[in-house]
Design a protein around this motif. Structure first.
Motif, PDB file in Angstrom:
ATOM      1  N   ILE A  92       0.853  -1.180   0.000  1.00  0.00           N
ATOM      2  CA  ILE A  92       0.000   0.000   0.000  1.00  0.00           C
ATOM      3  C   ILE A  92       0.892   1.234   0.000  1.00  0.00           C
ATOM      4  N   THR A  93       0.640   2.133  -0.930  1.00  0.00           N
ATOM      5  CA  THR A  93       1.451   3.340  -1.059  1.00  0.00           C
ATOM      6  C   THR A  93       0.589   4.585  -0.861  1.00  0.00           C
ATOM      7  N   TYR A  94       1.233   5.728  -0.948  1.00  0.00           N
ATOM      8  CA  TYR A  94       0.507   6.992  -0.836  1.00  0.00           C
ATOM      9  C   TYR A  94      -0.470   7.179  -1.989  1.00  0.00           C
ATOM     10  N   PHE A  95      -0.282   6.445  -3.061  1.00  0.00           N
ATOM     11  CA  PHE A  95      -1.126   6.612  -4.250  1.00  0.00           C
ATOM     12  C   PHE A  95      -2.401   5.766  -4.191  1.00  0.00           C
ATOM     13  N   HIS A  96      -2.494   4.874  -3.231  1.00  0.00           N
ATOM     14  CA  HIS A  96      -3.655   3.988  -3.157  1.00  0.00           C
ATOM     15  C   HIS A  96      -4.851   4.684  -2.511  1.00  0.00           C
ATOM     16  N   SER A  97      -6.032   4.452  -3.087  1.00  0.00           N
ATOM     17  CA  SER A  97      -7.291   4.941  -2.521  1.00  0.00           C
ATOM     18  C   SER A  97      -7.927   3.843  -1.670  1.00  0.00           C
ATOM     19  N   ARG A  98      -8.779   4.241  -0.771  1.00  0.00           N
ATOM     20  CA  ARG A  98      -9.484   3.255   0.047  1.00  0.00           C
ATOM     21  C   ARG A  98     -10.500   2.479  -0.779  1.00  0.00           C
ATOM     22  N   ALA A  99     -11.055   3.142  -1.787  1.00  0.00           N
ATOM     23  CA  ALA A  99     -12.019   2.497  -2.684  1.00  0.00           C
ATOM     24  C   ALA A  99     -11.706   2.928  -4.108  1.00  0.00           C
ATOM     25  N   VAL A 100     -12.150   2.144  -5.063  1.00  0.00           N
ATOM     26  CA  VAL A 100     -11.917   2.468  -6.469  1.00  0.00           C
ATOM     27  C   VAL A 100     -12.768   3.675  -6.859  1.00  0.00           C
ATOM     28  N   PRO A 101     -12.178   4.744  -7.363  1.00  0.00           N
ATOM     29  CA  PRO A 101     -12.947   5.920  -7.789  1.00  0.00           C
ATOM     30  C   PRO A 101     -13.965   5.548  -8.865  1.00  0.00           C
ATOM     31  N   ASN A 102     -15.101   6.217  -8.832  1.00  0.00           N
ATOM     32  CA  ASN A 102     -16.171   5.876  -9.776  1.00  0.00           C
ATOM     33  C   ASN A 102     -16.108   6.697 -11.048  1.00  0.00           C
ATOM     34  N   ILE A 103     -14.908   6.985 -11.530  1.00  0.00           N
ATOM     35  CA  ILE A 103     -14.720   7.681 -12.788  1.00  0.00           C
ATOM     36  C   ILE A 103     -13.723   6.891 -13.625  1.00  0.00           C
ATOM     37  N   THR A 104     -14.035   6.708 -14.892  1.00  0.00           N
ATOM     38  CA  THR A 104     -13.164   5.910 -15.753  1.00  0.00           C
ATOM     39  C   THR A 104     -11.875   6.664 -16.071  1.00  0.00           C
ATOM     40  N   VAL A 105     -10.894   5.922 -16.543  1.00  0.00           N
ATOM     41  CA  VAL A 105      -9.622   6.534 -16.930  1.00  0.00           C
ATOM     42  C   VAL A 105      -9.835   7.542 -18.056  1.00  0.00           C
ATOM     43  N   LEU A 106     -10.668   7.180 -19.041  1.00  0.00           N
ATOM     44  CA  LEU A 106     -10.942   8.077 -20.156  1.00  0.00           C
ATOM     45  C   LEU A 106     -11.587   9.367 -19.675  1.00  0.00           C
ATOM     46  N   SER A 107     -12.583   9.253 -18.825  1.00  0.00           N
ATOM     47  CA  SER A 107     -13.274  10.447 -18.322  1.00  0.00           C
ATOM     48  C   SER A 107     -12.345  11.298 -17.471  1.00  0.00           C
ATOM     49  N   TYR A 108     -11.485  10.644 -16.695  1.00  0.00           N
ATOM     50  CA  TYR A 108     -10.576  11.364 -15.818  1.00  0.00           C
ATOM     51  C   TYR A 108      -9.533  12.138 -16.625  1.00  0.00           C
ATOM     52  N   LEU A 109      -8.938  11.481 -17.618  1.00  0.00           N
ATOM     53  CA  LEU A 109      -7.954  12.158 -18.458  1.00  0.00           C
ATOM     54  C   LEU A 109      -8.610  13.278 -19.272  1.00  0.00           C
ATOM     55  N   THR A 110      -9.826  13.045 -19.742  1.00  0.00           N
ATOM     56  CA  THR A 110     -10.544  14.065 -20.502  1.00  0.00           C
ATOM     57  C   THR A 110     -10.836  15.283 -19.639  1.00  0.00           C
TER      58      THR A 110
END
Length: 257
Positions: free
Chosen positions: A39-57
């Motif tokens: 587990i690193t500083y980059f890990h979330s407690r839960a999976v975000p509900n936004i897709t990679v495509l939507s997030y990058l967009t």
């Protein structure tokens, strides 16, 4: 030799975002099946509900980045997994890695970038957390940010060739002009290459997944990735391993006292 040659400077960024997103989705599909052991500083407690495509967009809409920055982060990701202290990139850490690496890559490759406060707001994380993640990411890749242009071009060409050579090639959201080398045929013992310019006209969007049954992967491609220079253990530092020497300079963690 790649069939397609991408013009990195002029290739539409939204089209590249789509190709990269599909590539990352295929990586996540495989890596999500691997148990998380670190587990690193980059890990979330839960999976975000936004897709990679939507997030990058979203990031590109409110804090635009260049194609060079987007391609660079993929090479950074590959370098992370090859490190001795690297970790598996999955759906729990991909979003924080994306926003952090784009901040770092934009600052390094572009003359125009934004304040961390803007990136934090766009990425949906507190400013203080983004500042910490930026520092962690830099230490994680040993500040090896420079990628030679020929290596970046080779990667971009193979990325595009892979996307366009699928049974149902990814269609682009807008017309893109790219260079295409269809065949290499011998003529009187001399090899000649036929080069044509191909127009890819995309009017529909199809989402595709790549399926691989392999060990943890970052990219299903094998371009000549730039390697991170290895340093001696005495001079190396990793954010997840605290130093234990008595003579230390700079900030000292309470754990080291």
């Amino acid at each position: 030799m790649s069939k397609y040659k991408m013009n990195i400077a002029e290739f539409p960024t939204q089209d590249l975002i789509k190709i990269v997103s599909d590539l990352l989705d295929s990586m996540l599909l495989t890596n999500n099946q691997i148990p998380t052991t670190q587990i690193t500083y980059f890990h979330s407690r839960a999976v975000p509900n936004i897709t990679v495509l939507s997030y990058l967009t979203r990031i590109h809409k409110f804090a635009p980045f260049t194609n060079e920055a987007l391609l660079s982060i993929l090479i950074y990701f590959d370098s992370i997994t090859k490190l001795e202290n690297g970790f598996t990139i999955n759906s729990y850490n991909i979003h924080r890695l994306l926003i952090t690496s784009l901040v770092v890559a934009s600052k390094f490759t572009s003359d125009v970038f934004y304040a961390n406060s803007r990136y934090a707001k766009v990425g949906g994380i507190p400013l203080r957390e983004l500042n910490q993640l930026e520092l962690e990411f830099l230490f994680l890749i040993n500040f090896q940010l420079h990628i030679k242009l020929p290596e970046l071009q080779d990667y971009a060409d193979q990325l595009l060739s892979h996307a366009m050579s699928l049974p149902n090639p990814i269609t682009l959201q807008q017309t893109s002009i790219i260079s295409y080398n269809p065949t290499i045929t011998p003529n009187n013992n001399n090899t000649t290459t036929t080069t044509t310019t191909t127009t890819i006209n995309a009017n529909h969007h199809h989402h595709h997944h790549y399926h691989y049954n392999t060990k943890p992967i970052v990219l299903p491609l094998t371009p000549p990735y730039p390697t991170i220079e290895t340093k001696s253990k005495k001079n190396s530092y990793h954010p997840y391993k605290r130093p234990h020497t008595k003579n230390r300079l700079g900030l000292v963690s309470p754990k080291d006292l």
